[in-house]
Enzyme design. Structure first.
Site, short mmCIF file in Angstrom:
data_model
loop_
_atom_site.label_atom_id
_atom_site.label_comp_id
_atom_site.label_asym_id
_atom_site.label_seq_id
_atom_site.Cartn_x
_atom_site.Cartn_y
_atom_site.Cartn_z
N GLU A 105 0.82 -1.22 0.00
CA GLU A 105 0.00 0.00 0.00
C GLU A 105 0.85 1.26 0.00
OE1 GLU A 105 -2.23 -1.52 3.38
OE2 GLU A 105 -4.05 -1.29 2.20
N GLU A 125 -3.76 -9.46 3.64
CA GLU A 125 -4.58 -9.19 4.82
C GLU A 125 -5.72 -10.20 4.97
OE1 GLU A 125 -3.37 -7.03 2.76
OE2 GLU A 125 -2.73 -5.21 3.77
N1 T1G Z 1 4.41 -7.84 11.32
C1 T1G Z 1 5.15 -8.36 12.33
N2 T1G Z 1 6.01 -9.39 12.19
C2 T1G Z 1 6.13 -9.92 10.96
C3 T1G Z 1 5.38 -9.44 9.85
C4 T1G Z 1 4.50 -8.35 10.08
N3 T1G Z 1 3.79 -7.83 9.09
N4 T1G Z 1 5.73 -10.21 8.77
C5 T1G Z 1 6.63 -11.09 9.20
N5 T1G Z 1 6.88 -10.93 10.50
C6 T1G Z 1 7.83 -11.68 11.32
C7 T1G Z 1 7.47 -13.16 11.39
O1 T1G Z 1 6.54 -13.38 12.43
C8 T1G Z 1 8.83 -13.77 11.68
O2 T1G Z 1 9.10 -13.52 13.06
C9 T1G Z 1 9.79 -12.90 10.88
O3 T1G Z 1 9.09 -11.66 10.66
C10 T1G Z 1 10.16 -13.51 9.54
O4 T1G Z 1 8.94 -13.84 8.88
C11 T1G Z 1 -2.62 -1.64 6.84
C12 T1G Z 1 -2.94 -3.74 8.26
C13 T1G Z 1 7.15 -10.61 4.63
C14 T1G Z 1 6.92 -12.44 2.93
O5 T1G Z 1 0.56 -10.30 6.32
O6 T1G Z 1 4.23 -12.70 4.31
O7 T1G Z 1 -0.15 -4.48 6.57
O8 T1G Z 1 9.38 -15.91 13.75
O9 T1G Z 1 9.56 -16.23 8.48
O10 T1G Z 1 9.78 -16.20 4.95
O11 T1G Z 1 -3.40 -3.00 5.13
O12 T1G Z 1 6.80 -12.69 6.63
O13 T1G Z 1 11.37 -14.52 13.16
O14 T1G Z 1 10.07 -14.04 15.26
O15 T1G Z 1 7.62 -15.13 7.25
O16 T1G Z 1 11.24 -14.11 4.70
C15 T1G Z 1 0.18 -7.62 6.28
C16 T1G Z 1 3.13 -11.30 6.48
C17 T1G Z 1 0.19 -7.09 7.65
C18 T1G Z 1 2.84 -10.09 5.71
C19 T1G Z 1 8.70 -12.53 4.67
N6 T1G Z 1 1.42 -8.26 6.01
N7 T1G Z 1 4.51 -11.67 6.33
O17 T1G Z 1 8.75 -13.95 4.59
O18 T1G Z 1 9.99 -14.45 6.75
S1 T1G Z 1 -1.33 -6.29 7.94
C20 T1G Z 1 1.49 -9.57 6.05
C21 T1G Z 1 4.92 -12.39 5.25
C22 T1G Z 1 -1.19 -4.86 7.06
C23 T1G Z 1 -2.37 -2.90 6.08
C24 T1G Z 1 -2.46 -4.10 6.94
C25 T1G Z 1 6.35 -12.85 5.32
C26 T1G Z 1 7.27 -12.09 4.37
P1 T1G Z 1 10.05 -14.57 13.85
P2 T1G Z 1 8.97 -15.02 7.83
P3 T1G Z 1 10.01 -14.74 5.19
#
Ligand code: T1G
Length: 697
Positions: A105, A125
């Protein structure tokens, strides 16, 4: 700048770099840092263009999910993105790795987007029970069109660089160093007099909208039954056609604030972290070296062997399938090809991908051909003697360091390991049928399985797109052991007065894809019959099991495969049709058992099926067979179709409350005997007022 944001200038270009490991999640400090950096660049009269990029593994993983449920803090992401968008200075997002969620975004608020070959974007999301809450439903349709935007938002899947370029999300794909390329791109904008190009000013092509939305609603109704976020996403995109962007942002925000408080979103956020937590395994430090898996072998090309081979090939691992005869090998490989061809004909797989995957699968009848495999997964019939014989052969044939895995669904991995001289290299990798579809990989550590073997298999599960969970050895491991508890009670309910269709409806309405009896027909009543016979022979227990499934099997009714099981199945149909003959048989068995049938409420059915399942999960946790409650949740979500909006059995148990469940279990124990004895852990939680979440580590 604020924590996690760097500011540099390269001539007249400002370079703003997110640096908040591990994924540059935008918590309040990062948002503040970006706002400050943008303001600084705008205030500096020498800056002619701005680049926003990320350091580390990706551009930005979105808003910080850990902040959800807490009071929101300024600067809100929506406002920050608006601040970027209204800049007079052109802003370029330079993306590598993931730009997802809020990360996508914020790039949409930028005026241009460039990426390197690793760049991917998405709005996941929906997988958190949410909708994009910072302009994704409003800006993405403006940029790429309604249909692609809906697909991206409703699937939550990520789009790669090439496709992103074709959709018009990326303006350029940079070869070589991303920042260097982005600087050249930005300088080109300046030289060409290209100013801000605001996504909000694009108009949406509404042609075909009505059918597009109708088709998506039909797809969602099938795929996401019971979930509330999908319809909110569709409504938000639909609104973008008729209201202003700012009104659309307000609508998004309203829906986001509602959804983020919902149990469904809390459940799905729980599962997001659970999948990652599952890779933290007691006794296996995070930096445990893994063995390289360059090639694999699968023993057996039956249903499970084929599915496992396809899973490996789909994940890019070359695999040799071994069968006992040329005929059975050829048959298995032909069926594998047919399965891929089916996906191609349905449009879910490109022909090129099918060819590439099939190209990674070879066959043999000679063990010598798999001697050099880095991992061998045995997937033959559930017969301990046969498995021991195969592992003896593998032990004598395979190179030192090869991992020897068994796909057994219930047999003792330690006993299988003892058939080799290398028990440290032996592990269970329990796939779920169909293995090329189901995401769960229930990995079973034997008493002697080496830590690096565990780490290697857990990494392999992630590499091939599975959800890996490490469990200990017991009969049925985690999933099937809990399944037996649940199925036994469902069968007893038939003896006491219920009918298959009533029980199945209750479980279906709870959110499962199907109830226990339709599931039994699908899996095959012959399979479950043999498992029951094995358990009766090998597990000394006075726990009674119902004779109803035995009787149905002994009538020659094996389920869907014989078009008769608990239900009838018309030719070519998988629709379960209630069968009066079976219902008469059930009533007759109640009489034989001297049970006076009674009216059984839906609530009792749900409690009698779910609570023993949860109770067995509590026993499993108490015995240390599973490391944490969320591991049990993952097993049931990805192995058995537990509704994702309910977060898994242990998460659901916390919503109901341990005390409530414990009280019901005590009554069931009094009525039905020790097989329903409340688990000590459940009793402990009930009496202490604690939850399964309190046990998470
Ligand atoms: N927030 C907090 N922690 C996160 C995170 C996030 N968005 N994404 C990943 N982590 C942490 C995860 O828990 C892990 O922690 C570490 O990072 C590595 O993750 C307003 C409201 C980005 C493709 O849903 O898809 O934005 O276990 O093992 O394989 O509209 O993480 O090491 O302690 O998955 O390299 C939307 C979710 C949020 C993205 C990277 N975003 N993340 O993959 O690493 S809501 C998501 C992913 C939002 C807006 C809304 C993947 C990745 P730990 P990983 P990876």
């Amino acid at each position: 700048m604020g924590d996690g944001v760097e500011f540099q200038t390269h001539g007249s270009i400002a370079l703003i770099t997110l640096n908040n490991p591990p994924v540059n999640a935008m918590g309040v400090a990062v948002r503040q840092g970006i706002a400050d950096a943008i303001a600084k660049a705008e205030a500096d009269g020498t800056i002619k263009a701005i680049i926003l990029t990320g350091r580390g593994r990706c551009f930005c993983g979105g808003a910080d999910i850990r902040e959800f449920g807490k009071p929101r803090e300024e600067p809100f992401l929506t406002n920050l993105i608006n601040q970027i968008e209204i800049c007079e200075t052109p802003v370029v997002a330079a993306i590598h790795g993931s730009a997802v969620g809020g990360g996508c975004e914020i790039s949409l608020g930028c005026h241009y987007r460039v990426g390197d070959a690793s760049a991917k974007f998405g709005l996941p999301e929906i997988k958190l029970g949410l909708l994009p809450g910072a302009g994704g439903t409003q800006r993405l349709p403006r940029l790429v069109g309604i249909a692609p935007a809906l697909d991206i938002i409703l699937s939550g899947d990520y789009v790669g660089a090439q496709m992103g370029r074709e959709l018009g999300f990326f303006d350029e794909i940079i070869d070589g160093d991303l920042v260097e390329g982005a600087l050249d791109y930005a300088n080109g904008l300046v030289a060409g007099g290209k100013g801000a190009r605001r996504t909000r000013e694009l108009t949406i092509d509404g042609s075909g909208a009505e059918k597009i939305f109708a088709d998506m609603r039909a797809k969602v109704a099938r795929r996401s039954r019971g979930l509330i976020a999908p319809e909110r996403c569709i409504e938000a995109v639909e609104s973008a056609l008729t209201i202003s962007l700012d009104e659309g942002l307000a609508l998004e925000r309203k829906n986001f604030d509602e959804l983020v408080q919902s149990d469904q979103s809390k459940a799905q956020r729980h599962l997001f972290f659970a999948e990652r937590q599952a890779h933290k395994i007691p006794g296996v430090p995070a930096d445990t070296p893994v063995r390289e898996i360059k090639s694999a072998a699968v023993i057996g090309c039956g249903t499970m062997g084929r599915g496992i081979a396809m899973s490996l090939a789909n994940g890019g691992v070359p695999v040799t399938v071994l069968e006992v005869s040329k005929d059975s090998l050829d048959t298995g490989l032909a069926l594998t090809r047919d399965t891929y061809a089916g996906s191609v004909s349905r449009g879910s797989l490109a022909q090129g991908d099918m060819d590439a995957r099939l190209g990674r699968i070879t066959g043999t009848t000679d063990y010598a051909d798999i001697a050099d495999a880095d991992i061998v997964i045995e997937a033959v019939f559930e017969d301990m003697d046969l498995k021991k014989q195969i592992f003896g052969t593998l032990d004598a044939t395979c190179k030192p360091g090869a991992i020897l895995a068994t796909n057994t669904s219930t047999l003792d991995v330690d006993e299988i390991a003892a058939a080799t001289k290398r028990p440290a290299d032996v592990i269970g990798t329990h796939f779920f049928s169909p293995a090329n579809v189901m995401k769960l990989m229930e990995n079973v550590r034997g008493g002697k399985t080496a830590p690096d073997v565990i780490a290697t298999v857990m990494k392999l599960s992630k590499d091939i797109g599975k959800v890996g969970v490490m469990v200990g050895v017991c009969d049925g491991f985690v999933g099937n052991r809990m399944l037996y508890a649940y199925k036994n009670q469902a069968e007893f309910l038939l003896e006491e007065g219920a009918l298959p269709r009533q029980v199945d409806k209750v479980i279906y309405d709870f959110g499962f894809p199907m109830g226990p009896f339709a599931m039994g027909d699908l899996a095959g009543l012959d399979v479950s019959y043999l498992i029951r016979q094995h358990r009766r022979a090998t597990i000394p227990s006075d726990d009674r099991t119902s004779i109803i499934p035995d009787r149905i099997y002994e009538m020659g009714r094996h389920g869907q495969k014989s078009r008769e099981g608990y239900y009838l199945y018309h030719e070519g149909s998988r629709v379960a049709v209630p069968d009066p003959e079976i219902e008469k048989l059930i009533v007759g068995i109640s009489g034989e058992l001297g049970i006076e049938r009674r009216e059984i409420s839906d609530r009792e059915i749900l409690e009698r099926c779910l609570y023993p399942l949860i109770n067995e999960g509590a026993n499993i946790l108490g015995e240390g067979i599973a490391s944490r409650p969320s591991d049990v949740d993952l097993v049931w979500i990805y192995g058995y179709g537990f509704p994702i909006g309910r977060g898994g059995p242990m998460f659901h148990a916390d919503l109901v409350g341990a005390k409530e469940i414990y009280e019901v279990m005590k009554k069931l124990h009094d009525a039905h005997g020790d097989m329903l004895k409340p688990a000590p852990l459940l009793e402990e939680l009930a009496k202490s007022g604690k939850s399964f979440a309190d046990l998470q580590s």
